[in-house]
Design a protein around this motif. Structure first.
Motif, short mmCIF file in Angstrom:
data_model
loop_
_atom_site.label_atom_id
_atom_site.label_comp_id
_atom_site.label_asym_id
_atom_site.label_seq_id
_atom_site.Cartn_x
_atom_site.Cartn_y
_atom_site.Cartn_z
N TYR A 1 7.49 4.65 5.79
CA TYR A 1 6.92 5.40 4.67
C TYR A 1 6.23 6.67 5.13
N ALA A 2 5.92 7.53 4.16
CA ALA A 2 5.37 8.85 4.45
C ALA A 2 4.00 8.79 5.10
N ASP A 3 3.26 7.69 4.93
CA ASP A 3 1.94 7.59 5.53
C ASP A 3 1.97 7.04 6.95
N GLY A 4 3.17 6.83 7.49
CA GLY A 4 3.30 6.34 8.86
C GLY A 4 3.42 4.84 8.97
N ASN A 5 3.35 4.13 7.85
CA ASN A 5 3.46 2.68 7.88
C ASN A 5 4.92 2.24 7.79
N ALA A 6 5.16 1.00 8.24
CA ALA A 6 6.52 0.47 8.28
C ALA A 6 6.55 -0.91 7.65
N SER A 7 7.72 -1.29 7.16
CA SER A 7 7.90 -2.60 6.53
C SER A 7 9.22 -3.20 7.01
N LEU A 8 9.14 -4.38 7.63
CA LEU A 8 10.34 -5.09 8.06
C LEU A 8 10.99 -5.74 6.84
N ARG A 9 12.24 -5.39 6.56
CA ARG A 9 12.91 -5.89 5.37
C ARG A 9 13.98 -6.95 5.65
N LEU A 10 14.48 -6.98 6.87
CA LEU A 10 15.57 -7.90 7.19
C LEU A 10 15.62 -8.08 8.69
N ALA B 1 0.81 -1.21 0.00
CA ALA B 1 0.00 0.00 0.00
C ALA B 1 0.84 1.26 0.00
N SER B 2 2.11 1.14 0.43
CA SER B 2 2.96 2.33 0.51
C SER B 2 3.84 2.51 -0.72
N ALA B 3 3.60 1.72 -1.76
CA ALA B 3 4.53 1.70 -2.88
C ALA B 3 4.59 3.02 -3.64
N ASP B 4 3.51 3.83 -3.56
CA ASP B 4 3.48 5.07 -4.33
C ASP B 4 3.82 6.29 -3.50
N LEU B 5 4.38 6.10 -2.32
CA LEU B 5 4.63 7.22 -1.42
C LEU B 5 6.06 7.72 -1.48
N GLY B 6 6.83 7.27 -2.46
CA GLY B 6 8.20 7.73 -2.58
C GLY B 6 9.14 6.90 -1.72
N ALA B 7 10.40 7.30 -1.74
CA ALA B 7 11.42 6.55 -1.00
C ALA B 7 11.18 6.66 0.50
N PRO B 8 11.23 5.55 1.23
CA PRO B 8 11.03 5.60 2.67
C PRO B 8 12.30 6.03 3.39
#
Length: 396
Positions: free
Chosen positions: A379-388, A185-192
């Motif tokens: 991300y800019a909308d306040g969401n987070a993604s665990l990548r590693l 959902a955060s893919a269009d919010l620019g670089a995190p």
């Protein structure tokens, strides 16, 4: 009942277009207390662009405090207020994406707008000018409370206490913002803002599995720990993505951070919010020794994140609030960039837990090795993604 915040924002350009910056402050409407501040030098831009960016920053800061709050924005920009209120059309192509960004920063149905004269917007105006002054000197603006933290130690500002309250809510309800948005959902919010989280290398206490927090002897890296730090530095330098380095103030983290920073040609910024838990009377003891000496206290600690270790230590709930404050400041400072945060077991696990919206007991269900690397994107909308999580491939 929903919390209410006032957001005051401003932006300026010395040349229009010219060197520009913005400032924003989140206020408690009952007391007028400043709960959070944000400011940034943005290079060459117009007044209107800077004012919109100030609005976005203010809404993001309010979102970090409470994504369910009701926001009343006050600005001395008639253009921004009327356009965001829907009374004026947005015609200029530079304004449309900024208005859309502001709408993503906080749900529009929870935000109202009011024009105020410039003399009533002094706080945000001051922050914008501080940002422009910093840019003139080749620097970025820093919050006053974070600059003072190096001298003030654990003392915290009103902004930190307010953000603590938001983190406390997450102890029982999880991360509301993260839980409501699905993958992608955060893919269009620019670089995190991406945190590369590096646990420090071993000390003499690490292989013995002794409690080693911020209330103990502050040990240095062992010979093995220094080798681990160099291995991590080499791996991170090879990746070439880290743009800044921050560290816990404790010696083992500073030594690890300096090994990486030397490879990358960067300076190490110290953030007190990244320090390890204070384990009180348990510092230096093994788990078995604590079980033998303080059985009831240990059982209570294992059963609740709100229970502190014996002898005036910190509870995990307290640490979560402190770490959340540090996280929000770093996200604002390094928006769109990758920052290496060299810290400890509990802060890293806490950042992961909050990113996932996991319960406090998840802290006991994660493995985190010395000199391991984890990563979380914000991300800019306040969401987070665990990548590693807990990557030790560079140590083999």
């Amino acid at each position: 009942m929903a919390r209410r915040f006032i957001v005051e924002a401003d932006g300026g350009s010395r040349g229009n277009p010219g060197p520009a910056g913005y400032g924003a402050v989140v206020l408690d409407p009952a007391t007028g207390e400043a709960l959070a501040e944000a400011a940034e030098f943005i290079g060459t831009a117009t007044n209107n662009v800077a004012e919109y960016k100030g609005l976005v920053a203010g809404l993001r800061a309010a979102h970090a405090l409470d994504p369910q709050a009701l926001i009343h924005v006050r600005m001395d920009s008639k253009l921004v207020v009327e356009q965001m209120s829907g009374r004026w059309k947005i015609k200029h192509p530079d304004m449309k994406p900024l208005a859309a960004e502001a709408q993503r920063a906080f749900p529009p149905d929870r935000v109202s707008y009011e024009w105020i004269p410039r003399e009533k917007n002094k706080h945000a105006d001051r922050l914008a000018n501080e940002a422009m002054d910093a840019g003139k000197s080749g620097r970025q603006w820093e919050p006053r409370d974070s600059r003072a933290a190096l001298d003030a130690g654990p003392a915290r500002s009103s902004a930190a206490r307010a953000a603590d309250a938001a983190a406390q809510a997450s102890e029982t309800s999880g991360s509301q913002a993260t839980a409501t948005v699905g993958w992608g959902a955060s893919a269009d919010l620019g670089a995190p803002a991406t945190f590369v989280l590096l646990r420090h290398g071993e000390t003499a206490l690490t292989p013995e599995k002794r409690f080693s927090g911020s209330g103990g002897t502050d040990p240095e890296l062992s010979a093995a720990g220094r080798r681990q730090a160099e291995a991590a530095a080499a791996a991170l330098a090879a990746r070439g993505t880290v743009q800044a380095v921050v560290s816990s103030p404790l010696l083992r983290c500073r030594e690890t951070a300096e090994a990486v920073a030397d490879r990358l040609g960067l300076e190490v910024r110290i953030d007190d919010g990244l320090r390890e838990t204070d384990f009180g009377a348990w510092e230096g003891l093994t788990f078995a020794e604590v079980r033998e000496r303080y059985p009831d206290d240990l059982n209570a600690w294992l059963g609740s994140s709100k229970v502190a270790p014996t002898g005036g230590g910190e509870s995990f709930a307290t640490v979560a609030r402190r770490v959340a404050v540090a996280r929000d400041k770093l996200v604002a400072r390094y928006a769109g960039r990758t920052v290496l945060a060299v810290t400890h077991v509990t802060p890293i696990k806490t950042l992961v837990r909050l990113a996932l919206g996991a319960p406090p007991e998840s802290l006991f269900r994660m493995e985190l090795s010395a000199a391991s690397v984890s990563a979380v994107a914000y991300y800019a909308d306040g969401n987070a993604s665990l990548r590693l999580l807990n990557d030790t491939s560079h140590l083999r």
